[in-house]
Design a protein around this motif. Structure first.
Motif, PDB file in Angstrom:
ATOM      1  N   LYS A  21       0.813  -1.212   0.000  1.00  0.00           N
ATOM      2  CA  LYS A  21       0.000   0.000   0.000  1.00  0.00           C
ATOM      3  C   LYS A  21       0.856   1.275   0.000  1.00  0.00           C
ATOM      4  O   LYS A  21       2.078   1.215   0.102  1.00  0.00           O
ATOM      5  CB  LYS A  21      -0.952  -0.026   1.193  1.00  0.00           C
ATOM      6  CG  LYS A  21      -2.003  -1.147   1.077  1.00  0.00           C
ATOM      7  CD  LYS A  21      -3.001  -1.109   2.224  1.00  0.00           C
ATOM      8  CE  LYS A  21      -4.028  -2.227   2.076  1.00  0.00           C
ATOM      9  NZ  LYS A  21      -5.016  -2.209   3.193  1.00  0.00           N
ATOM     10  N   CYS A  24       2.041   1.924   3.992  1.00  0.00           N
ATOM     11  CA  CYS A  24       2.366   0.827   4.914  1.00  0.00           C
ATOM     12  C   CYS A  24       2.749  -0.401   4.102  1.00  0.00           C
ATOM     13  O   CYS A  24       2.775  -0.357   2.875  1.00  0.00           O
ATOM     14  CB  CYS A  24       1.176   0.510   5.821  1.00  0.00           C
ATOM     15  SG  CYS A  24      -0.262  -0.118   4.916  1.00  0.00           S
ATOM     16  N   SER A  26       1.088  -3.326   4.069  1.00  0.00           N
ATOM     17  CA  SER A  26      -0.009  -4.259   3.799  1.00  0.00           C
ATOM     18  C   SER A  26      -0.090  -4.554   2.302  1.00  0.00           C
ATOM     19  O   SER A  26       0.210  -3.702   1.482  1.00  0.00           O
ATOM     20  CB  SER A  26      -1.340  -3.652   4.261  1.00  0.00           C
ATOM     21  OG  SER A  26      -1.295  -3.410   5.643  1.00  0.00           O
ATOM     22  N   VAL A  38      -4.728  -5.687   6.186  1.00  0.00           N
ATOM     23  CA  VAL A  38      -4.806  -4.439   6.952  1.00  0.00           C
ATOM     24  C   VAL A  38      -3.745  -4.437   8.050  1.00  0.00           C
ATOM     25  O   VAL A  38      -3.251  -5.494   8.443  1.00  0.00           O
ATOM     26  CB  VAL A  38      -6.202  -4.263   7.604  1.00  0.00           C
ATOM     27  CG1 VAL A  38      -7.266  -4.052   6.542  1.00  0.00           C
ATOM     28  CG2 VAL A  38      -6.551  -5.447   8.480  1.00  0.00           C
ATOM     29  N   CYS A  39      -3.396  -3.248   8.511  1.00  0.00           N
ATOM     30  CA  CYS A  39      -2.442  -3.105   9.616  1.00  0.00           C
ATOM     31  C   CYS A  39      -2.808  -1.819  10.354  1.00  0.00           C
ATOM     32  O   CYS A  39      -3.669  -1.066   9.901  1.00  0.00           O
ATOM     33  CB  CYS A  39      -1.012  -3.064   9.080  1.00  0.00           C
ATOM     34  SG  CYS A  39      -0.574  -1.482   8.343  1.00  0.00           S
ATOM     35  N   CYS A  42      -2.939   1.457   7.977  1.00  0.00           N
ATOM     36  CA  CYS A  42      -4.053   1.694   7.045  1.00  0.00           C
ATOM     37  C   CYS A  42      -5.400   1.652   7.762  1.00  0.00           C
ATOM     38  O   CYS A  42      -6.399   2.136   7.234  1.00  0.00           O
ATOM     39  CB  CYS A  42      -3.990   0.792   5.816  1.00  0.00           C
ATOM     40  SG  CYS A  42      -3.853  -0.960   6.105  1.00  0.00           S
TER      41      CYS A  42
HETATM   42 ZN   LIG Z   1      -1.576  -1.336   6.270  1.00  0.00          ZN
END
Ligand SMILES: [Zn+2]
Length: 480
Positions: A21, A24, A26, A38-39, A42
Motif C-alpha cells: 500500500k 504501509c 499491507s 490491513v495493519c 491503514c
Molecule cells: Zn496497512
C-alpha cells in the motif's frame, strides 16, 4: 429552441500495481477475504505514522510523463477531511495545491478528426475502503466494511473540460487506459475497480463563454455505461434549461438498470474539505536525475506504436489503431508477424475471427489459448494449401476452444485439403452427371450456375477440395 453545447471533463482514478500500500506494508492483492490485508497504519489506529512507498511516487511520475505532464520538483501530501465509514482516519491523504504532475495532454481521434485533450493534473492519494451491502445501498438493512482497499495507492488524473460529447469522453478514457496500461503502472481493470471514472458535465447555450452549472456523475463502471450516462445527463440538463429552470450543482449516480442518472447529494467544494498539509509526511523533493531515469524507462506508447505498425508493416491506420489498444494485443500481433510475414493477413485474422471469438466468450488477449506461434503455424498451413480458407476457420475455432496445435487439429479431424487432381476429377464428374439442369443452364449462358456446381463438389468432399482446382476442372469440362 436555443442551441446548446455540452462541456465535459473527466476525473479518472487509477489503482497502481504496487505490491504494498501507499503508506504501509499491507498487501494490495485483489480478492482476498475481507479485512485480511490491513495493519494499524491503514486502519488509522492512534499513534501510527505513514511512510510513503517510493514505488508509488515513481509510478505516479511515470504516468505523468506518459501523459506529457511537467513533473513537480517539490510536491507534498495533504489531508482531505471528511467522514465516511469506509475512511477510518476521517481524512484521506491526497494532494491539494502541489500535485506530482501538471499541464499534460493526450490525443484522441473521433470520426477521423484528431483532438488534443488537456490534462490538468495527476496527483497521488490513498484509496478508501469498501462498504458491502446486501442488495442495494438504499434497501439494505445493514452495511459491512472491508478495509482491504484502504491505503491502496491511486493516482487521480483530472482532464481539462475539453470534451463536448459522450463519444469524445469515451475516446479519451480509452486512450488514457491504453497509455497507463502500456506504462505498466496499473492493469486498469474497470471490472475490478482499478480504473474508475467520474465525469463533470455542464451545458450552455452555443456562443456563451461562461461555463454552465455542472453535475458530477459517479459510478460508471464500463465504457458503455460512461457513454450512456453522459448522453443521458446532457439531454437532462438541456431539458432543464429549456424549461427555464436551473441546473443544480450536485453529485449524481448512474442507475444502470433504469438507464437514468439520479441525484445523490449536493456537490462539495474544496473548502468543505478543509485541506491542510499532512504533518506526518515530509514534502517530496524530486531530483531531476530521477525523473530523467524514469523517462528513459518509458516503453513505446500507443500512439508511437500505432505509427510504427503503419510504417513498418504497411498496415491501414484503422488496423494499427485496433491492434495497439492494449500492449498485449500489439505484442501478440508482432510476435505472430515475426513467424509468418504477411502483416495484413495476420491482422485480418486477429481483428476478424479471433476478436469475434474473444467477444463471444468474454476473453481478453491474455486469456486466449492460441499462442502467436500457433496462429502463425495455421497461417502457414493455409499458405501452403494444406488446408483451405474454409477449413482454416474450422481449425481456428477448434484451436481457440482447446488450445491444440493446428497440425494436430487437422490430423485428428482429417481436414487436409484435397489437391489430388484424380480424386477431384472423379467427384466433378459425379456432380455433373447428377445435375444436368445446372449444366444446361451454364451452357445456355447462365454463368452463375457454376457456383451451384462448385458448392456441390465442396459439399461431397466436406469442404476439403481445393477450391481453385474444383473451379478449373469444372470449367474445363463444361466448356468442352
Ligand atoms: Zn496497512
Amino acid at each position: 429552441m436555443a442551441q446548446y453545447e455540452a462541456v465535459i471533463g473527466l476525473e479518472v482514478h487509477v489503482e497502481l500495481k504496487t505490491n504494498t500500500k501507499i503508506f504501509c506494508h499491507s498487501s494490495t492483492e485483489f480478492g482476498a477475504d475481507p479485512n485480511h490485508h490491513v495493519c494499524p497504519v491503514c486502519l488509522g489506529l492512534p499513534g501510527v505514522l505513514p511512510v510513503v512507498n517510493k514505488k508509488v511516487v515513481e509510478y505516479a511520475i511515470k504516468a505523468g510523463l506518459a501523459l506529457n505532464c511537467q513533473i513537480a520538483s517539490f510536491s507534498k501530501f495533504d489531508r482531505k477531511n471528511y467522514y465516511y465509514p469506509d475512511l477510518p482516519k476521517n481524512y484521506q491523504i491526497s494532494q491539494y495545491d502541489l500535485p506530482i504532475a501538471e499541464h499534460g495532454h493526450l490525443e484522441i481521434n473521433v470520426n477521423g478528426t484528431d483532438k488534443r485533450i488537456g490534462i490538468t493534473r495527476v496527483h497521488m492519494e490513498e484509496d478508501a475502503g469498501k462498504l458491502v451491502h446486501q442488495g442495494t445501498i438504499s434497501t439494505t438493512p445493514y452495511s459491512l466494511v472491508d478495509y482491504n482497499r484502504t491505503g491502496v495507492p491511486l493516482i487521480e488524473i483530472v482532464s481539462e473540460p475539453d470534451m463536448t460529447s459522450a463519444d469524445e469522453a469515451v475516446a479519451y478514457l480509452e486512450k488514457l487506459k491504453a497509455i497507463i496500461q502500456y506504462t505498466g503502472v496499473s492493469d486498469c481493470k474497470m471490472q475490478e475497480g482499478s480504473l474508475r471514472c467520474d465525469a463533470n458535465i455542464s451545458v450552455r447555450p452555443v456562443g456563451q463563454t461562461e461555463l454552465g452549472t455542472k453535475a458530477e456523475l459517479k459510478n460508471m463502471n464500463s465504457f458503455k455505461a460512461l457513454h450512456k450516462a453522459i448522453s443521458y445527463e446532457i439531454e437532462r440538463q438541456m431539458e432543464v434549461l429549456e424549461d427555464g429552470e436551473k441546473v443544480v450543482q450536485e453529485t449524481r449516480t448512474w442507475d444502470e438498470a433504469r438507464g437514468v442518472t439520479l441525484s445523490m447529494r449536493s456537490k462539495e467544494e474544496a473548502h468543505d474539505y478543509r485541506y491542510f498539509p499532512d504533518p506526518d509526511l515530509a514534502p517530496l523533493v524530486i531530483a531531476r536525475e530521477w525523473v530523467d531515469e524514469i523517462k528513459a524507462s518509458l516503453p513505446e506508447l500507443p500512439d508511437e506504436r500505432r505509427k510504427r505498425l503503419v510504417s513498418a508493416y504497411g498496415l491501414p491506420e484503422y488496423d494499427a489503431a485496433v491492434l495497439t489498444t492494449t500492449r498485449e494485443l500489439a505484442d501478440y500481433y508482432e510476435q505472430c508477424v515475426e513467424l509468418f510475414n504477411n502483416p495484413k493477413l495476420v491482422s485480418n485474422w486477429i481483428m476478424g475471427d479471433l476478436a469475434r471469438m474473444m467477444n463471444a466468450s468474454g476473453q481478453e488477449i491474455g486469456d486466449v489459448r492460441i499462442s502467436p506461434a500457433q496462429l502463425a503455424k495455421m497461417l502457414q498451413l493455409l499458405d501452403k494449401g494444406t488446408i483451405s480458407g474454409k477449413i482454416a476457420k474450422t481449425v481456428f475455432e477448434e484451436m481457440f476452444n482447446t488450445g491444440k496445435d493446428p497440425g494436430q487439429v487437422v490430423e485428428e479431424k482429417g481436414l487436409v485439403q484435397i489437391s489430388d487432381a484424380g480424386l477431384i476429377d472423379k467427384v466433378v464428374e459425379e456432380v455433373i452427371a447428377a445435375n444436368p439442369k445446372s449444366v444446361e443452364d451454364y451452357r445456355a449462358g447462365k454463368e452463375k450456375a457454376i457456383g451451384f456446381l462448385v458448392g456441390q463438389v465442396m459439399k461431397s468432399t466436406k469442404g476439403k477440395a481445393n477450391p481453385g482446382m474444383v473451379n478449373k476442372l469444372l470449367k474445363e469440362k463444361l466448356d468442352k
